[in-house]
Design a protein around this motif. Sequence first.
Motif, mmCIF file in Angstrom:
data_model
loop_
_atom_site.group_PDB
_atom_site.id
_atom_site.type_symbol
_atom_site.label_atom_id
_atom_site.label_comp_id
_atom_site.label_asym_id
_atom_site.label_seq_id
_atom_site.Cartn_x
_atom_site.Cartn_y
_atom_site.Cartn_z
ATOM 1 N N SER A 109 36.790 47.161 55.789
ATOM 2 C CA SER A 109 36.399 48.399 56.042
ATOM 3 C C SER A 109 37.698 49.253 56.014
ATOM 4 C CB SER A 109 35.704 48.558 57.203
ATOM 5 O OG SER A 109 34.381 47.943 57.188
ATOM 6 N N PHE A 110 37.265 50.437 55.159
ATOM 7 C CA PHE A 110 38.386 51.587 55.235
ATOM 8 C C PHE A 110 37.494 52.668 55.881
ATOM 9 C CE2 PHE A 110 39.589 49.288 51.288
ATOM 10 C CZ PHE A 110 41.053 49.137 51.704
ATOM 11 N N GLY A 111 37.748 52.826 57.151
ATOM 12 C CA GLY A 111 37.180 53.958 57.641
ATOM 13 C C GLY A 111 35.360 53.449 57.694
ATOM 14 N N ALA A 112 34.426 54.705 57.236
ATOM 15 C CA ALA A 112 33.215 54.062 57.138
ATOM 16 C C ALA A 112 32.661 53.178 55.925
ATOM 17 C CB ALA A 112 32.522 55.414 57.219
ATOM 18 N N VAL A 113 33.826 53.241 55.085
ATOM 19 C CA VAL A 113 33.434 52.476 53.638
ATOM 20 C C VAL A 113 33.731 51.008 53.765
ATOM 21 C CG1 VAL A 113 33.949 52.370 51.198
ATOM 22 C CG2 VAL A 113 34.123 54.457 52.269
ATOM 23 N N ALA A 114 32.752 50.297 53.788
ATOM 24 C CA ALA A 114 32.806 48.726 53.981
ATOM 25 C C ALA A 114 33.197 48.371 52.403
ATOM 26 C CB ALA A 114 31.634 48.076 54.082
ATOM 27 N N ALA A 115 34.286 48.185 52.134
ATOM 28 C CA ALA A 115 34.843 47.823 50.616
ATOM 29 C C ALA A 115 34.657 46.304 50.290
ATOM 30 C CB ALA A 115 36.282 48.032 50.454
ATOM 31 N N VAL A 116 34.647 45.417 51.128
ATOM 32 C CA VAL A 116 34.171 43.930 51.047
ATOM 33 C C VAL A 116 33.478 43.492 51.952
ATOM 34 C CG1 VAL A 116 35.239 41.589 50.767
ATOM 35 C CG2 VAL A 116 36.159 43.654 49.502
ATOM 36 N N GLY B 211 33.183 43.431 37.859
ATOM 37 C CA GLY B 211 31.974 44.476 38.608
ATOM 38 C C GLY B 211 32.514 45.805 38.394
ATOM 39 N N PRO B 212 31.465 46.699 38.578
ATOM 40 C CA PRO B 212 31.660 48.274 38.063
ATOM 41 C C PRO B 212 33.009 48.604 39.262
ATOM 42 C CG PRO B 212 29.830 48.099 39.191
ATOM 43 C CD PRO B 212 30.274 46.595 39.092
ATOM 44 N N SER B 213 33.496 49.703 38.822
ATOM 45 C CA SER B 213 34.521 50.461 39.513
ATOM 46 C C SER B 213 34.030 50.553 41.017
ATOM 47 C CB SER B 213 34.759 51.923 39.113
ATOM 48 O OG SER B 213 35.862 52.413 39.804
ATOM 49 N N GLY B 214 34.876 50.330 42.035
ATOM 50 C CA GLY B 214 34.533 50.579 43.516
ATOM 51 C C GLY B 214 33.620 49.364 44.128
ATOM 52 N N CYS B 215 33.496 48.240 43.387
ATOM 53 C CA CYS B 215 32.691 47.175 44.172
ATOM 54 C C CYS B 215 33.576 46.297 44.935
ATOM 55 C CB CYS B 215 32.062 46.126 42.872
ATOM 56 S SG CYS B 215 33.278 45.337 42.134
ATOM 57 N N GLY B 216 34.899 46.633 44.868
ATOM 58 C CA GLY B 216 35.377 45.778 45.841
ATOM 59 C C GLY B 216 36.518 44.635 45.380
ATOM 60 N N LYS B 217 36.806 44.591 44.003
ATOM 61 C CA LYS B 217 37.233 43.445 43.447
ATOM 62 C C LYS B 217 38.854 43.409 43.581
ATOM 63 C CE LYS B 217 36.343 45.567 38.972
ATOM 64 N NZ LYS B 217 36.252 46.763 39.543
ATOM 65 N N THR B 218 39.469 44.741 43.596
ATOM 66 C CA THR B 218 40.833 44.805 44.015
ATOM 67 C C THR B 218 41.193 44.527 45.436
ATOM 68 O OG1 THR B 218 41.106 46.309 41.964
ATOM 69 C CG2 THR B 218 42.675 46.660 43.777
ATOM 70 N N THR B 219 40.134 45.229 46.398
ATOM 71 C CA THR B 219 40.630 45.027 47.699
ATOM 72 C C THR B 219 40.529 43.617 47.751
ATOM 73 O OG1 THR B 219 39.507 47.024 47.965
ATOM 74 C CG2 THR B 219 39.809 45.615 49.903
ATOM 75 N N ASP C 207 45.634 41.920 38.392
ATOM 76 C CA ASP C 207 44.739 43.034 38.743
ATOM 77 C C ASP C 207 44.716 43.820 37.236
ATOM 78 O OD1 ASP C 207 43.196 44.823 39.673
ATOM 79 O OD2 ASP C 207 44.471 45.672 41.014
ATOM 80 N N GLU C 208 43.463 43.866 36.621
ATOM 81 C CA GLU C 208 43.132 44.443 35.649
ATOM 82 C C GLU C 208 44.854 44.563 34.484
ATOM 83 O OE1 GLU C 208 40.422 46.848 34.700
ATOM 84 O OE2 GLU C 208 39.529 46.730 36.573
ATOM 85 N N PRO C 209 45.246 43.332 34.228
ATOM 86 C CA PRO C 209 46.461 43.419 33.431
ATOM 87 C C PRO C 209 46.698 43.986 32.134
ATOM 88 C CG PRO C 209 45.676 41.273 33.800
ATOM 89 C CD PRO C 209 44.722 42.068 34.393
HETATM 90 P P1 ATP Z 1 38.354 49.687 40.449
HETATM 91 O O1 ATP Z 1 37.678 49.091 39.343
HETATM 92 O O2 ATP Z 1 37.930 51.361 40.502
HETATM 93 O O3 ATP Z 1 39.732 49.427 40.884
HETATM 94 P P2 ATP Z 1 37.558 48.007 42.616
HETATM 95 O O4 ATP Z 1 36.006 47.060 42.533
HETATM 96 O O5 ATP Z 1 38.710 47.287 42.473
HETATM 97 O O6 ATP Z 1 37.351 49.162 41.782
HETATM 98 P P3 ATP Z 1 38.407 48.715 45.123
HETATM 99 O O7 ATP Z 1 39.547 49.220 44.710
HETATM 100 O O8 ATP Z 1 38.290 47.242 45.738
HETATM 101 O O9 ATP Z 1 37.291 48.849 44.042
HETATM 102 O O10 ATP Z 1 37.660 49.614 46.110
HETATM 103 C C1 ATP Z 1 36.594 49.433 46.856
HETATM 104 C C2 ATP Z 1 36.043 50.519 47.841
HETATM 105 O O11 ATP Z 1 36.777 50.554 48.756
HETATM 106 C C3 ATP Z 1 35.889 51.973 47.180
HETATM 107 O O12 ATP Z 1 34.773 52.498 47.611
HETATM 108 C C4 ATP Z 1 37.151 52.519 47.252
HETATM 109 O O13 ATP Z 1 36.964 53.822 47.447
HETATM 110 C C5 ATP Z 1 37.564 52.025 48.616
HETATM 111 N N1 ATP Z 1 38.886 51.891 48.852
HETATM 112 C C6 ATP Z 1 39.890 51.075 48.463
HETATM 113 N N2 ATP Z 1 41.188 51.256 48.771
HETATM 114 C C7 ATP Z 1 40.955 52.273 49.834
HETATM 115 C C8 ATP Z 1 41.944 52.881 50.593
HETATM 116 N N3 ATP Z 1 43.052 52.395 50.718
HETATM 117 N N4 ATP Z 1 41.408 53.864 51.691
HETATM 118 C C9 ATP Z 1 40.015 54.078 51.546
HETATM 119 N N5 ATP Z 1 39.368 53.765 50.724
HETATM 120 C C10 ATP Z 1 39.601 52.523 49.834
#
Ligand code: ATP
Length: 365
Positions: free
Chosen positions: A12-19, A36-44, A158-160
């Motif tokens: 979690s990043f604060g209130a956002v559950a990223a994974v 997955g689409p942008s923001g789905c949590g793959k990079t995290t 990561d998206e190389p």
């Molecule tokens: P993208 O393809 O856009 O990189 P993604 O699937 O890799 O997207 P993540 O980067 O893992 O997604 O982000 C997942 C969620 O966590 C998103 O809502 C993002 O805004 C949030 N998030 C990621 N890193 C942070 C951070 N350092 N601080 C706060 N929120 C974050």
Amino acid sequence: MARIELVNLHKSFGAVAAVKDLTMNIEDGEFVVFVGPSGCGKTTTLRMIAGFEDPTSGEIRIGGKVVNDLEPRDRGLGMVFQSHALFPHKNVAQNIEFGLRMKKVPQAERVKRVQDVAEMVRITHLLGKMPGQCSGGESQRIALARTLVTNPSTFLLDEPLSSLDAKLRRELRAECDRLHQALNRTFIYVTHDQEEAMTLADRIVVMRAGEVEQVGSPMDIYANPVSYFVADFFGSPSMNLVAGEIVQDGAGARFRSANFNVALPGRFKDVKPGAVTLGIRPEHVAVGGNGGAPQAASLPVRLVEPLGRDTLLYFDAGSERAFVAISEGLAMAEVQVGAPLSLCFDPERLHLFGADGRRLGPQHA
Ligand code: ATP
């Protein structure tokens, strides 16, 4: 051995559950793509495996050992980033050998290893150049070489390829594939590009809003999407998805909407009457009533796109999104726009999704 286990991983990043509660194993030598689409949590997810991000809860094990508290450099992994961030004042060879220098590898061995990886990614001719003199595709190869040279058990990418043009992407995609086969190492690759996932992966992990939506081989995901979301995400052109309802009559279940009336095969006999979405891929639609199956619709042609090997036909189905069929060859290339054509669906290739977006009926054999 580098089997990677993710156990109830949560970030979690604060209130956002990223994974959210991610549990899966990545086998030694496997090529796994998170998509997955942008923001789905793959990079995290990738950053947690790499050690750049601490999980809020859950465990990461590499080769059976919990690595949550290990520094990134002690995990035996190699990361290739989207932006290759080469040192601008070092030449290509110095950029590649940097990691080896940090590890105090003797000079003679450094020179040999740099030479070897440069050959592997075909950049020997660039070794004396400065990064500023290299193209985007060349820089990405250098970034790959810089990771390769450290001989990691697992590559994290990561998206190389996302900053490259379409042709270079295809070229370097093939390169990644070749490297994976040659090195026999584990690759974990993150992309939002479904085509990249389909062509590279042994196994695809589809993520959506922090959760795993489906895990499977590319063909399994393409043929048996578990949800509307996955069905819509994979394939180009995408699957036709038509809103309508199930009705039961004496002959069995039918799908009906304003423009479609489709007899459903026996495997859907237990699907309850009510609102559903019917899915059929463009290549499973027969145009002009030659499909053997009963007619599913008669729709006017909106647009014809002759591609040479195939012709794409876009039909008006009463919605903004056209209904698409792929017809082999150019036989359909001369069809008049506006002319109604009869469409038949391969009954074995029909998909149904319920109001909650989940697949209805059994999966395909
Ligand atoms: P993208 O393809 O856009 O990189 P993604 O699937 O890799 O997207 P993540 O980067 O893992 O997604 O982000 C997942 C969620 O966590 C998103 O809502 C993002 O805004 C949030 N998030 C990621 N890193 C942070 C951070 N350092 N601080 C706060 N929120 C974050």
